[in-house]
Design a protein around this motif. Structure first.
Motif, PDB file in Angstrom:
ATOM      1  N   LEU A 133       0.802  -1.241  -0.141  1.00 24.23           N
ATOM      2  CA  LEU A 133      -0.005   0.006  -0.077  1.00 24.23           C
ATOM      3  C   LEU A 133       0.817   1.329   0.044  1.00 24.23           C
ATOM      4  N   LEU A 152      -0.604   5.226  -1.580  1.00 25.40           N
ATOM      5  CA  LEU A 152      -1.832   5.648  -0.886  1.00 25.40           C
ATOM      6  C   LEU A 152      -1.973   6.282   0.013  1.00 25.40           C
ATOM      7  N   VAL A 162      -9.973   2.536  -0.167  1.00 23.49           N
ATOM      8  CA  VAL A 162      -9.739   1.036  -0.452  1.00 23.49           C
ATOM      9  C   VAL A 162     -10.955   0.225  -0.040  1.00 23.49           C
ATOM     10  N   THR A 176     -12.675  -2.882   1.137  1.00 23.17           N
ATOM     11  CA  THR A 176     -12.400  -4.398   1.846  1.00 23.17           C
ATOM     12  C   THR A 176     -13.287  -4.868   2.500  1.00 23.17           C
ATOM     13  N   VAL A 185      -4.480  -0.025   5.882  1.00 22.34           N
ATOM     14  CA  VAL A 185      -5.028   0.971   5.080  1.00 22.34           C
ATOM     15  C   VAL A 185      -5.181   2.234   5.815  1.00 22.34           C
ATOM     16  N   THR A 245     -11.870   5.872  -4.941  1.00 25.12           N
ATOM     17  CA  THR A 245     -11.468   4.640  -4.908  1.00 25.12           C
ATOM     18  C   THR A 245     -10.292   4.295  -5.494  1.00 25.12           C
ATOM     19  N   ALA A 256      -8.331   1.211  -4.760  1.00 26.78           N
ATOM     20  CA  ALA A 256      -7.851  -0.049  -4.739  1.00 26.78           C
ATOM     21  C   ALA A 256      -8.726  -1.042  -4.281  1.00 26.78           C
ATOM     22  N   LEU A 296      -9.230  -4.618  -2.058  1.00 21.77           N
ATOM     23  CA  LEU A 296      -8.103  -5.367  -1.015  1.00 21.77           C
ATOM     24  C   LEU A 296      -9.179  -6.418  -0.557  1.00 21.77           C
TER      25      LEU A 296
END
Length: 380
Positions: free
Chosen positions: A76, A81, A87, A89, A101, A133, A135, A137
């Motif tokens: 990350l 980030l 992110v 998740t 995160v 956004t 990513a 995860l």
């Protein structure tokens, strides 16, 4: 004359002595080799382990780190980030999928999970994506994995990084690819309870991205230049794997397929015995053929009563996880309430892990299943 049979031996959950029976000499040899070679951190054995994992997974790069959480941390950070980024998740997972995160100053955006797999639900993940956004995860859990093909398609369509928390998945094949190989990067954990079972904490990052791999290698070692000592290009971490850990894992890795085969057989034995107890108790999805079986987790009505009953029978169980992530005090600032992610909350009430590892004595699974059957049939 009445013969009284001795009570059945207990069934411990972690049972470290059985898991590592016969491996003491390997640990001692690893310590001796490292000491006599004057190599202690990020040296030849670490490099050899990286090469073996890269070869096994087909990844262009495998980068050894100090833990599975450390692997997520450096990925990350390498992705850049930070504040303002989001992110997506799962709301039901081990905390590291969200805490890593948050430690970047980014926002973990929780999405609900699939009830059968306990993994990130594809539709919920897509609904959680916003303009901020960066990513996705997803995390592998227990005996199952997320819809990696679907998540890879979503990530590609929305130009998102896909970080695969496949910490428990080394050796599995998912949607036609090795675990960890569906997105930008994947991670593995070598924590002792994981399928490969190391001698302590350790992890690995796999990726095909040359620049990302370079940054991960720097960040794991205080952001230091890869060739010039004490020249630091980034603010990094101490997330380095030691040579003793790598030496032991080099001895364990050739046995991974054997460990996975036994785990799959034990999981299937549980399924065969416990499936008739539905709907009071639900087994994990079957078809273990290519999966990495980590923990065997059932979903149980009257879980706390069942757990107490099994303890009275000498059978140790563990609750994974008693509180979903969105209701953890650490994430109270995100403003979630009960009812926000109902599937995650239901799983937190129902999930119960039964003993499963390759060192279990013969008959242990049957002993656990017999006890569970007595509990539910006595309640009907």
């Amino acid at each position: 004359m009445t013969t009284t049979l001795p009570p059945a031996p207990g069934v411990p959950y972690f049972d470290w002595s059985s898991r590592y029976e016969g491996w003491t000499d390997h640990v001692l040899t690893a310590v001796r080799e490292a000491a006599e070679s004057d190599e202690f951190i990020l040296k030849s054995r670490v490099a050899a382990l990286e090469a073996r994992v890269a070869e096994r997974t087909g990844a262009a790069h495998a980068v050894a780190v100090a833990s599975g959480t450390g692997a997520l941390t450096v990925i990350l950070a390498a992705l850049g980030l930070g504040p303002g980024d989001e992110v997506v998740t799962p709301a039901f997972s081990f905390i590291s999928t969200a805490s890593t995160v948050a430690l970047r100053g980014a926002r973990p955006v929780f999405a609900d999970v699939d009830y059968d797999t306990a993994c990130l639900d594809l539709g919920a993940a897509e609904a959680a994506v916003t303009g901020n956004t960066r990513a996705l995860l997803p995390a592998y859990l227990f005996t199952t994995h997320p819809d990696m093909a679907g998540l890879a398609e979503l990530a590609g369509r929305r130009s998102l990084a896909l970080v695969e928390d496949s910490a428990v998945g080394l050796g599995a094949t998912v949607d036609g690819l090795p675990a960890g190989r569906h997105g930008t990067a994947g991670v593995f954990s070598f924590f002792p309870a994981k399928p490969i079972g190391g001698a302590g904490d350790a992890g690995m990052v796999v990726t095909d991205d040359d620049a990302l791999a370079r940054d991960v290698r720097m960040l794991r070692n205080h952001g230091q230049d890869l060739n010039v000592r004490f020249l630091h290009h980034k603010v990094g971490f101490n997330a380095r794997m030691d040579e003793i850990t790598a030496a032991f894992l080099l001895r364990r890795l050739p046995r991974l397929d054997e460990f996975l085969t036994v785990r799959r057989e034990l999981a299937q034995e549980y399924n065969d015995r416990l499936a008739p107890l539905a709907p009071d108790l639900l087994t994990p999805p079957g078809g273990y053929g290519d999966r990495a079986v980590y923990t065997y987790v059932v979903r149980a009505r009257r879980r706390e009563e069942l757990k107490e009953f099994l303890a009275g029978e000498g059978i140790e169980t563990v609750v994974y996880y008693p509180k979903p992530l969105h209701l953890q005090p650490a994430f109270a600032h995100l403003g979630h309430q009960e009812g926000d992610f109902p599937v995650a909350e239901r799983l937190a009430r129902e999930c119960l892990a039964l003993p499963l590892h390759p060192g279990m004595r013969p008959g242990a699974v049957a002993q656990v299943a017999d006890a569970i059957e007595r509990f539910y049939r006595g309640a009907r």
